[in-house]
Design a protein around this motif. Structure first.
Motif, PDB file in Angstrom:
ATOM      1  N   ASN A  97      59.822   1.502 -37.022  1.00 10.52           N
ATOM      2  CA  ASN A  97      59.634   1.542 -35.995  1.00 10.52           C
ATOM      3  C   ASN A  97      61.222   0.637 -36.342  1.00 10.52           C
ATOM      4  O   ASN A  97      60.976  -0.312 -36.266  1.00 10.52           O
ATOM      5  N   GLU A 126      72.430   1.877 -30.440  1.00  5.33           N
ATOM      6  CA  GLU A 126      70.715   2.373 -30.592  1.00  5.33           C
ATOM      7  C   GLU A 126      70.368   0.380 -30.458  1.00  5.33           C
ATOM      8  O   GLU A 126      69.492   0.544 -30.751  1.00  5.33           O
ATOM      9  N   ASP A 156      60.861   8.749 -25.418  1.00  7.33           N
ATOM     10  CA  ASP A 156      61.611   9.322 -26.241  1.00  7.33           C
ATOM     11  C   ASP A 156      62.487   8.168 -27.007  1.00  7.33           C
ATOM     12  O   ASP A 156      62.706   7.865 -25.996  1.00  7.33           O
ATOM     13  N   TRP A 157      63.175   8.574 -28.331  1.00  7.36           N
ATOM     14  CA  TRP A 157      64.447   8.116 -28.790  1.00  7.36           C
ATOM     15  C   TRP A 157      65.943   8.290 -27.506  1.00  7.36           C
ATOM     16  O   TRP A 157      65.702   8.879 -27.192  1.00  7.36           O
ATOM     17  N   THR A 159      69.669   6.202 -25.592  1.00  6.89           N
ATOM     18  CA  THR A 159      70.226   5.084 -26.454  1.00  6.89           C
ATOM     19  C   THR A 159      70.375   4.164 -24.538  1.00  6.89           C
ATOM     20  O   THR A 159      71.815   4.005 -24.758  1.00  6.89           O
TER      21      THR A 159
END
Length: 194
Positions: A97, A126, A156-157, A159
């Motif tokens: 993480n 990020e 979810d990931w 940016t």
């Protein structure tokens, strides 16, 4: 009078109650004092710029609390350190993480937080995202959701490096003076949806 959309009300219920770790139905948690933020470790100049921008955004969105970046006596400590060092600052960090926050409260009033941002895994963009997400979550908007991909709370990931309009509504709602630490979902709904 704050006008809150139906979407924001539902989203608030999803993000502001409970927590990221279990299914407990935690009530509202929020700061009642002005959080003092201190930076530790090795942030890049862009990290510090990103942090200043988030602080400015949060302070301009709501007027209940004022965040400041300080050199001493912090309430919120932000560590910019390599991922493998996370365990030096918090117990059992989630593996891989890249950004995380822990906070502490008394009577549902948040009084302290620790934020970790990895300096060696994420790209600068990020990291910029993580700084915004973790700091905002440490103010009491703690859950993730899969509803709005442009939201800072998206599960979810992503940016995303700015607040979506709905994120701003959530901050306004949480830091509305009528919302007290410890309030239940029903109590909050009755304030915004009389």
């Amino acid at each position: 009078e704050v006008v809150i959309s139906e979407e924001a009300l539902h989203y608030f219920s999803e993000i502001a109650f409970g927590n990221e770790w279990d299914d407990e139905d935690d009530p509202i948690r929020k700061w009642q004092t002005d959080p003092r933020i201190q930076v530790f470790g090795n942030p890049s100049p862009q990290d510090l710029e990103a942090l200043e921008q988030v602080v400015e955004d949060i302070n301009s969105i709501q007027s209940s609390i004022t965040l400041t970046i300080v050199e001493e006596r912090p309430d919120i400590k932000i560590y910019f350190v390599p991922l493998q060092d996370f365990g030096l600052y918090v117990l059992n960090p989630t593996p891989n993480n890249w950004g995380l926050f822990y906070y502490w409260w008394y009577n549902y009033e948040i009084n302290r937080a620790t934020i970790l941002i990895s300096t060696d895994k994420p790209t600068q963009t990020e990291r910029k995202h993580l700084i915004r997400e973790e700091l905002t979550q440490s103010l009491g908007l703690v859950r993730d959701s899969y509803q709005y991909p442009d939201s800072i709370f998206y599960g979810d990931w992503t940016t995303t490096t700015t607040f979506a309009p709905i994120d701003k509504q959530l901050l306004k709602m949480l830091y509305d003076d009528r919302i007290e630490p410890g309030m239940t979902e029903a109590e909050v709904q009755s304030i915004f949806n009389p």
